[in-house]
Design a protein around this motif. Sequence first.
Motif, PDB file in Angstrom:
ATOM      1  N   ASP A  38      16.575  17.281   1.569  1.00 31.89           N
ATOM      2  CA  ASP A  38      17.057  17.973   2.769  1.00 31.89           C
ATOM      3  C   ASP A  38      16.377  17.489   4.046  1.00 31.89           C
ATOM      4  O   ASP A  38      16.962  17.581   5.137  1.00 31.89           O
ATOM      5  N   ILE A  39      15.138  17.016   3.924  1.00 29.22           N
ATOM      6  CA  ILE A  39      14.445  16.508   5.119  1.00 29.22           C
ATOM      7  C   ILE A  39      15.252  15.380   5.759  1.00 29.22           C
ATOM      8  O   ILE A  39      15.311  15.250   6.989  1.00 29.22           O
ATOM      9  N   ASP A  40      15.919  14.603   4.920  1.00 29.82           N
ATOM     10  CA  ASP A  40      16.668  13.462   5.436  1.00 29.82           C
ATOM     11  C   ASP A  40      17.985  13.844   6.099  1.00 29.82           C
ATOM     12  O   ASP A  40      18.708  12.976   6.613  1.00 29.82           O
ATOM     13  N   ARG A  41      18.278  15.141   6.122  1.00 32.17           N
ATOM     14  CA  ARG A  41      19.409  15.608   6.917  1.00 32.17           C
ATOM     15  C   ARG A  41      19.038  15.727   8.401  1.00 32.17           C
ATOM     16  O   ARG A  41      19.904  15.816   9.261  1.00 32.17           O
ATOM     17  N   LEU A  42      17.735  15.738   8.677  1.00 32.34           N
ATOM     18  CA  LEU A  42      17.258  15.860  10.056  1.00 32.34           C
ATOM     19  C   LEU A  42      17.372  14.518  10.776  1.00 32.34           C
ATOM     20  O   LEU A  42      17.210  13.451  10.165  1.00 32.34           O
ATOM     21  N   CYS A  92       0.832  -1.202   0.000  1.00 30.65           N
ATOM     22  CA  CYS A  92       0.000   0.000   0.000  1.00 30.65           C
ATOM     23  C   CYS A  92       0.871   1.258   0.000  1.00 30.65           C
ATOM     24  O   CYS A  92       2.075   1.207   0.256  1.00 30.65           O
ATOM     25  N   LYS A  93       0.254   2.383  -0.278  1.00 29.06           N
ATOM     26  CA  LYS A  93       0.959   3.664  -0.282  1.00 29.06           C
ATOM     27  C   LYS A  93       0.942   4.260   1.125  1.00 29.06           C
ATOM     28  O   LYS A  93      -0.115   4.399   1.739  1.00 29.06           O
ATOM     29  N   PRO A  94       2.105   4.638   1.658  1.00 26.21           N
ATOM     30  CA  PRO A  94       2.137   5.197   3.007  1.00 26.21           C
ATOM     31  C   PRO A  94       1.753   6.679   3.032  1.00 26.21           C
ATOM     32  O   PRO A  94       2.031   7.413   2.072  1.00 26.21           O
ATOM     33  N   TYR A  95       1.114   7.102   4.130  1.00 29.61           N
ATOM     34  CA  TYR A  95       0.764   8.518   4.266  1.00 29.61           C
ATOM     35  C   TYR A  95       0.645   8.880   5.743  1.00 29.61           C
ATOM     36  O   TYR A  95       0.544   8.009   6.625  1.00 29.61           O
ATOM     37  N   GLN A 104      11.068   6.170   9.834  1.00 33.27           N
ATOM     38  CA  GLN A 104      12.159   7.137   9.936  1.00 33.27           C
ATOM     39  C   GLN A 104      11.841   8.393   9.119  1.00 33.27           C
ATOM     40  O   GLN A 104      12.082   9.512   9.562  1.00 33.27           O
ATOM     41  N   ARG A 105      11.294   8.204   7.929  1.00 33.15           N
ATOM     42  CA  ARG A 105      10.916   9.350   7.100  1.00 33.15           C
ATOM     43  C   ARG A 105       9.802  10.162   7.778  1.00 33.15           C
ATOM     44  O   ARG A 105       9.831  11.399   7.780  1.00 33.15           O
ATOM     45  N   ALA A 106       8.828   9.480   8.379  1.00 27.88           N
ATOM     46  CA  ALA A 106       7.717  10.175   9.030  1.00 27.88           C
ATOM     47  C   ALA A 106       8.208  11.050  10.176  1.00 27.88           C
ATOM     48  O   ALA A 106       7.766  12.195  10.327  1.00 27.88           O
ATOM     49  N   VAL A 107       9.117  10.535  10.988  1.00 25.94           N
ATOM     50  CA  VAL A 107       9.648  11.325  12.102  1.00 25.94           C
ATOM     51  C   VAL A 107      10.350  12.568  11.574  1.00 25.94           C
ATOM     52  O   VAL A 107      10.205  13.674  12.110  1.00 25.94           O
ATOM     53  N   ARG A 108      11.097  12.408  10.489  1.00 28.08           N
ATOM     54  CA  ARG A 108      11.805  13.561   9.905  1.00 28.08           C
ATOM     55  C   ARG A 108      10.817  14.599   9.353  1.00 28.08           C
ATOM     56  O   ARG A 108      11.014  15.806   9.518  1.00 28.08           O
ATOM     57  N   ILE A 109       9.760  14.126   8.696  1.00 27.70           N
ATOM     58  CA  ILE A 109       8.749  15.065   8.182  1.00 27.70           C
ATOM     59  C   ILE A 109       8.115  15.838   9.333  1.00 27.70           C
ATOM     60  O   ILE A 109       7.962  17.070   9.274  1.00 27.70           O
ATOM     61  N   MET A 125      -0.028   7.381  11.124  1.00 24.25           N
ATOM     62  CA  MET A 125       0.734   6.934   9.960  1.00 24.25           C
ATOM     63  C   MET A 125       0.194   5.609   9.449  1.00 24.25           C
ATOM     64  O   MET A 125      -0.081   4.699  10.231  1.00 24.25           O
ATOM     65  N   LYS A 126       0.047   5.521   8.143  1.00 21.88           N
ATOM     66  CA  LYS A 126      -0.166   4.235   7.473  1.00 21.88           C
ATOM     67  C   LYS A 126       1.149   3.893   6.791  1.00 21.88           C
ATOM     68  O   LYS A 126       1.640   4.658   5.955  1.00 21.88           O
ATOM     69  N   TYR A 127       1.725   2.777   7.181  1.00 19.95           N
ATOM     70  CA  TYR A 127       3.008   2.366   6.613  1.00 19.95           C
ATOM     71  C   TYR A 127       2.805   1.237   5.625  1.00 19.95           C
ATOM     72  O   TYR A 127       1.722   0.647   5.535  1.00 19.95           O
ATOM     73  N   ARG A 128       3.841   0.940   4.864  1.00 16.28           N
ATOM     74  CA  ARG A 128       3.712  -0.045   3.794  1.00 16.28           C
ATOM     75  C   ARG A 128       3.549  -1.469   4.327  1.00 16.28           C
ATOM     76  O   ARG A 128       4.331  -1.936   5.141  1.00 16.28           O
ATOM     77  N   THR A 129       2.505  -2.111   3.872  1.00 10.45           N
ATOM     78  CA  THR A 129       2.242  -3.529   4.077  1.00 10.45           C
ATOM     79  C   THR A 129       1.541  -4.031   2.821  1.00 10.45           C
ATOM     80  O   THR A 129       1.043  -3.220   2.033  1.00 10.45           O
ATOM     81  N   PRO A 130       1.462  -5.346   2.563  1.00 12.94           N
ATOM     82  CA  PRO A 130       1.973  -6.471   3.339  1.00 12.94           C
ATOM     83  C   PRO A 130       3.511  -6.495   3.398  1.00 12.94           C
ATOM     84  O   PRO A 130       4.173  -5.622   2.849  1.00 12.94           O
ATOM     85  N   ARG A 131       4.061  -7.524   4.015  1.00 11.60           N
ATOM     86  CA  ARG A 131       5.495  -7.642   4.176  1.00 11.60           C
ATOM     87  C   ARG A 131       6.208  -7.580   2.820  1.00 11.60           C
ATOM     88  O   ARG A 131       5.721  -8.120   1.825  1.00 11.60           O
ATOM     89  N   PRO A 132       7.360  -6.921   2.791  1.00 10.47           N
ATOM     90  CA  PRO A 132       8.104  -6.852   1.535  1.00 10.47           C
ATOM     91  C   PRO A 132       8.696  -8.218   1.162  1.00 10.47           C
ATOM     92  O   PRO A 132       8.973  -9.045   2.036  1.00 10.47           O
TER      93      PRO A 132
END
Length: 574
Positions: A454-458, A331-334, A405-410, A384-391
Amino acid sequence: MKRYLLFISVLYALCGYALERETVWPKGKMPHRQEHQIAAMTDETSSEKFKADKHRVAYLEWYEKPDESVRTDACMILISGGAYQTCCDVDLVEKWHQELTRQGIQCVKFVYRTPRPVDLPIYQSAWEDAQRAVRMVRSEAKKRGFDPEKIGTISMSAGSHLALLLATSSQTPAYEKVDDLDTIPCHINWAIVNAPAYVTTDGDIGVPATRQGYGTDVALSPIFKFDEKTCPMSLHHGGMDEYTPNGSTLIYRELRKRHIPAELHLYPNLGHGAFGLERGIEFMNQMEFYRKLQPEVSLMSRYANDDARREKVTEDVWPEGKMPDTQEHQCKPYLEWHFPKEKKTDAIQIIYSGGSYEGNGPDGFEVAPARRYLNELGMTVVTMKYRTPRPKGLAKHTTAWEDLQRAVRIVRSKAASYGLNPDKIGIMGSSAGGHLTLMGVTSSMHQSYLPIDDIDRLPCNVQWGIGIYPAYALTDGSNAHNTTGGNDDSAVLVPEFSFDLKTAPMLFIHGDADGWAAMNSVKTWEKMRSMGIQSELHTLCRRDHCFQKNASPGTGSYTWLDRIGDYLRTSKIL
């Protein structure tokens, strides 16, 4: 203090209450009599009129019967601490008496011999007194109107060490029979155990735990037999107690090995003391020791609307074409920002659900009630909705960890623009989401993806975590139920948790009967404490996975959200 006790005595007299005192030994039959020992609370010994020779024998002191409108068929024995040198918890015993009587429970105070006996184990004379006292209480059940198999104890410190002996070792005689009363069983039916002292072998000679309960040669004291009459317990301990809380975690583990229902309540940054009487009462309610459970209520029905929310804002976790490890079946995370109508804190709580890393959503019982509760408290929540099912071809949590990790930075990048603090961010998840929370809390210095902007510098570290029945935390259940219940020493924390230098404190809440075992939470708590990180933990007896979905009023599964509010307030986040 003296004025308070005088007031209580006068109040009892005015209400017609007379405290009835009974010595537990027949004249000349008390074992191991030693002339330096007395049986008296410190409010008695401090009196100028105190005569030691009139207080040589352990006694029971019966309190008034509860009011008929609330009276139950249960009885509780109240046991003071005092290092086996005195019986000193006068105010605490009175507090217990007042609250338990209000609950409809008959109370009786037990006062044992102190100071410590000479040339005997420090607990020996008190243990003899205690076994005899339980027999006497049981013998009087019919006369006093309670069930002889509904006898519990509540205790403190050395008194809790003594209660543990009663709870685990009633089939071991502490003394030779002196009369027919000693044919009556001396087991208890439950125990609320506050700050038990001398439980680990680095302190069982009667001193604070010299190594705080840690070390390859430190274990549970062998005096606790865990025989067939071992009873359910609720264990309460401060995280900074010099009489180590590891003693309580070790007792809890032994109860779990034997499938004996138990609760464990651990309080951060608190020393030696009695904490969480309300939790003990919830434990008794859940076990139906003194009244029947009320019908269960749906959590979603209790938090059914968003009346405390001012606005919701939705955004994607990843820019178009920049998502790492993209897999078509996922699924698409948001993210969704939920702003309270009345902001009372600049802190932010990120929440997400479980789902075995096979599915997850922000609108179910694991997320929506918590965000509504926190909005009511004036806190901003991000779901947060994160990606599932398992990769495929990757560890089960890999893409979800990237999303987190991306969500915390955002959230950190946008906090200031919303009038929020970028350094007051917490994360919370249940089940697989609890495992994901442990990843976020313990491993933020471990890069899960290559930076894309740049967000990923946080930094992606957080200031606290809340783990609700975290799954997959131990090696005996890294992909499914815990095969050993997490109780064996061979079940250790899984290697994906780095426990790096930015590991944050946590609140854990876990069902004691969960197949994704409560030891997931307990062993993580132990690890954090060994690092000097103070966390809070509550396990809930007889409760399985998803303990909160439907729960009975008056139990910990019903009030669990209040543990989150309490934790955030105590941590000065709210």
